[in-house]
Scaffold this motif. Sequence first.
Motif, mmCIF file in Angstrom:
data_model
loop_
_atom_site.group_PDB
_atom_site.id
_atom_site.type_symbol
_atom_site.label_atom_id
_atom_site.label_comp_id
_atom_site.label_asym_id
_atom_site.label_seq_id
_atom_site.Cartn_x
_atom_site.Cartn_y
_atom_site.Cartn_z
ATOM 1 N N LEU A 227 -44.168 63.385 5.018
ATOM 2 C CA LEU A 227 -44.667 62.038 5.248
ATOM 3 C C LEU A 227 -45.001 61.439 3.895
ATOM 4 O O LEU A 227 -45.344 62.167 2.953
ATOM 5 C CB LEU A 227 -45.926 62.037 6.119
ATOM 6 C CG LEU A 227 -45.790 62.251 7.620
ATOM 7 C CD1 LEU A 227 -47.178 62.351 8.250
ATOM 8 C CD2 LEU A 227 -44.995 61.137 8.264
ATOM 9 N N ARG A 228 -44.938 60.113 3.824
ATOM 10 C CA ARG A 228 -45.401 59.421 2.634
ATOM 11 C C ARG A 228 -46.454 58.402 3.028
ATOM 12 O O ARG A 228 -46.188 57.487 3.817
ATOM 13 C CB ARG A 228 -44.266 58.720 1.891
ATOM 14 C CG ARG A 228 -44.721 58.175 0.535
ATOM 15 C CD ARG A 228 -43.612 57.513 -0.252
ATOM 16 N NE ARG A 228 -43.303 56.169 0.230
ATOM 17 C CZ ARG A 228 -42.686 55.238 -0.498
ATOM 18 N NH1 ARG A 228 -42.307 55.520 -1.730
ATOM 19 N NH2 ARG A 228 -42.408 54.056 0.016
ATOM 20 N N LEU A 229 -47.636 58.571 2.477
ATOM 21 C CA LEU A 229 -48.722 57.630 2.709
ATOM 22 C C LEU A 229 -48.712 56.573 1.618
ATOM 23 O O LEU A 229 -48.400 56.867 0.456
ATOM 24 C CB LEU A 229 -50.071 58.351 2.707
ATOM 25 C CG LEU A 229 -50.226 59.517 3.691
ATOM 26 C CD1 LEU A 229 -51.648 60.065 3.603
ATOM 27 C CD2 LEU A 229 -49.888 59.105 5.096
ATOM 28 N N SER A 230 -49.069 55.363 2.001
ATOM 29 C CA SER A 230 -49.172 54.257 1.054
ATOM 30 C C SER A 230 -50.574 53.674 1.102
ATOM 31 O O SER A 230 -51.193 53.619 2.168
ATOM 32 C CB SER A 230 -48.166 53.157 1.399
ATOM 33 O OG SER A 230 -46.840 53.640 1.346
ATOM 34 N N CYS A 231 -51.035 53.236 -0.036
ATOM 35 C CA CYS A 231 -52.339 52.580 -0.143
ATOM 36 C C CYS A 231 -52.141 51.307 -0.954
ATOM 37 O O CYS A 231 -51.920 51.380 -2.174
ATOM 38 C CB CYS A 231 -53.350 53.492 -0.811
ATOM 39 S SG CYS A 231 -54.939 52.705 -1.169
ATOM 40 N N ALA A 232 -52.219 50.185 -0.280
ATOM 41 C CA ALA A 232 -52.032 48.895 -0.936
ATOM 42 C C ALA A 232 -53.392 48.324 -1.322
ATOM 43 O O ALA A 232 -54.284 48.205 -0.476
ATOM 44 C CB ALA A 232 -51.299 47.942 -0.006
ATOM 45 N N ALA A 233 -53.532 47.977 -2.584
ATOM 46 C CA ALA A 233 -54.777 47.413 -3.089
ATOM 47 C C ALA A 233 -54.675 45.890 -3.150
ATOM 48 O O ALA A 233 -53.594 45.334 -3.335
ATOM 49 C CB ALA A 233 -55.081 47.966 -4.475
ATOM 50 N N SER A 234 -55.828 45.245 -3.008
ATOM 51 C CA SER A 234 -55.862 43.785 -2.978
ATOM 52 C C SER A 234 -55.888 43.166 -4.368
ATOM 53 O O SER A 234 -55.914 41.942 -4.502
ATOM 54 C CB SER A 234 -57.083 43.310 -2.194
ATOM 55 O OG SER A 234 -58.278 43.778 -2.810
ATOM 56 N N ARG A 235 -55.905 44.003 -5.401
ATOM 57 C CA ARG A 235 -55.903 43.507 -6.768
ATOM 58 C C ARG A 235 -55.062 44.443 -7.619
ATOM 59 O O ARG A 235 -54.679 45.527 -7.177
ATOM 60 C CB ARG A 235 -57.330 43.430 -7.332
ATOM 61 C CG ARG A 235 -58.035 44.758 -7.305
ATOM 62 C CD ARG A 235 -59.488 44.660 -7.742
ATOM 63 N NE ARG A 235 -59.644 44.707 -9.173
ATOM 64 C CZ ARG A 235 -60.819 44.753 -9.791
ATOM 65 N NH1 ARG A 235 -61.935 44.727 -9.077
ATOM 66 N NH2 ARG A 235 -60.909 44.808 -11.094
ATOM 67 N N LYS B 62 -46.420 46.705 -7.266
ATOM 68 C CA LYS B 62 -46.788 46.495 -5.861
ATOM 69 C C LYS B 62 -48.257 46.778 -5.600
ATOM 70 O O LYS B 62 -48.698 46.697 -4.448
ATOM 71 C CB LYS B 62 -45.926 47.390 -4.965
ATOM 72 C CG LYS B 62 -44.444 47.058 -5.002
ATOM 73 C CD LYS B 62 -43.658 47.944 -4.043
ATOM 74 C CE LYS B 62 -42.178 47.578 -4.061
ATOM 75 N NZ LYS B 62 -41.394 48.433 -3.131
ATOM 76 N N ASN B 63 -49.005 47.123 -6.642
ATOM 77 C CA ASN B 63 -50.439 47.466 -6.486
ATOM 78 C C ASN B 63 -50.622 48.524 -5.400
ATOM 79 O O ASN B 63 -51.533 48.438 -4.572
ATOM 80 C CB ASN B 63 -51.259 46.216 -6.150
ATOM 81 C CG ASN B 63 -51.241 45.207 -7.272
ATOM 82 O OD1 ASN B 63 -51.144 45.560 -8.439
ATOM 83 N ND2 ASN B 63 -51.311 43.945 -6.920
ATOM 84 N N THR B 64 -49.775 49.511 -5.426
ATOM 85 C CA THR B 64 -49.756 50.505 -4.366
ATOM 86 C C THR B 64 -49.736 51.915 -4.949
ATOM 87 O O THR B 64 -49.056 52.169 -5.948
ATOM 88 C CB THR B 64 -48.531 50.300 -3.463
ATOM 89 O OG1 THR B 64 -48.607 49.006 -2.852
ATOM 90 C CG2 THR B 64 -48.476 51.353 -2.346
ATOM 91 N N VAL B 65 -50.488 52.782 -4.306
ATOM 92 C CA VAL B 65 -50.503 54.195 -4.644
ATOM 93 C C VAL B 65 -49.931 54.962 -3.451
ATOM 94 O O VAL B 65 -50.214 54.628 -2.297
ATOM 95 C CB VAL B 65 -51.923 54.680 -4.971
ATOM 96 C CG1 VAL B 65 -51.963 56.186 -5.151
ATOM 97 C CG2 VAL B 65 -52.430 53.996 -6.225
ATOM 98 N N TYR B 66 -49.161 55.978 -3.750
ATOM 99 C CA TYR B 66 -48.502 56.757 -2.709
ATOM 100 C C TYR B 66 -48.945 58.215 -2.735
ATOM 101 O O TYR B 66 -49.365 58.743 -3.770
ATOM 102 C CB TYR B 66 -46.985 56.717 -2.901
ATOM 103 C CG TYR B 66 -46.403 55.331 -2.928
ATOM 104 C CD1 TYR B 66 -46.125 54.697 -4.139
ATOM 105 C CD2 TYR B 66 -46.132 54.648 -1.750
ATOM 106 C CE1 TYR B 66 -45.583 53.419 -4.172
ATOM 107 C CE2 TYR B 66 -45.592 53.370 -1.769
ATOM 108 C CZ TYR B 66 -45.324 52.759 -2.981
ATOM 109 O OH TYR B 66 -44.798 51.490 -3.004
ATOM 110 N N LEU B 67 -48.824 58.847 -1.600
ATOM 111 C CA LEU B 67 -49.007 60.286 -1.517
ATOM 112 C C LEU B 67 -47.809 60.841 -0.749
ATOM 113 O O LEU B 67 -47.694 60.649 0.466
ATOM 114 C CB LEU B 67 -50.306 60.659 -0.805
ATOM 115 C CG LEU B 67 -50.598 62.166 -0.764
ATOM 116 C CD1 LEU B 67 -50.889 62.673 -2.187
ATOM 117 C CD2 LEU B 67 -51.775 62.481 0.151
ATOM 118 N N GLN B 68 -46.914 61.467 -1.486
ATOM 119 C CA GLN B 68 -45.762 62.112 -0.864
ATOM 120 C C GLN B 68 -46.178 63.513 -0.446
ATOM 121 O O GLN B 68 -46.605 64.307 -1.285
ATOM 122 C CB GLN B 68 -44.590 62.176 -1.846
ATOM 123 C CG GLN B 68 -43.358 62.888 -1.295
ATOM 124 C CD GLN B 68 -42.709 62.126 -0.154
ATOM 125 O OE1 GLN B 68 -42.560 60.906 -0.207
ATOM 126 N NE2 GLN B 68 -42.342 62.850 0.914
#
Length: 120
Positions: free
Chosen positions: A18-26, A75-81
Amino acid sequence: QVQLVESGGGLVQAGGSLRLSCAASRSIFSINAMGWYRRAPGKQRELVAALTSGGIRNYADSVKGRFTISRDNAKNTVYLQMNSLEPEDTAVYYCNAQIVMSVSNIQGYWGQGTQVTVSS
């Protein structure tokens, strides 16, 4: 302040990914560290992986070699593969951001969490 929105959780069989995404507002350029934590049923929340603005990565021993944290600054995004998932990885996964305002003032922010369930 920063709002964090996680996505990508779900149900997967053992050995799957699974790949989790975390989108930040800044912009995550201004965030000193971002990480993923998890809380399994009946257990305390634990750090899974963290990534500093300088590119330093830190992983829990239980996920080393299986999980990878990364970021997309555009994309202001951090992922966890997450690969080779095990039933023991079942938990609610939370995104965390830490902003260092001063030596004695670190602001922390959390996402709402996303459920990951690994079936055997």
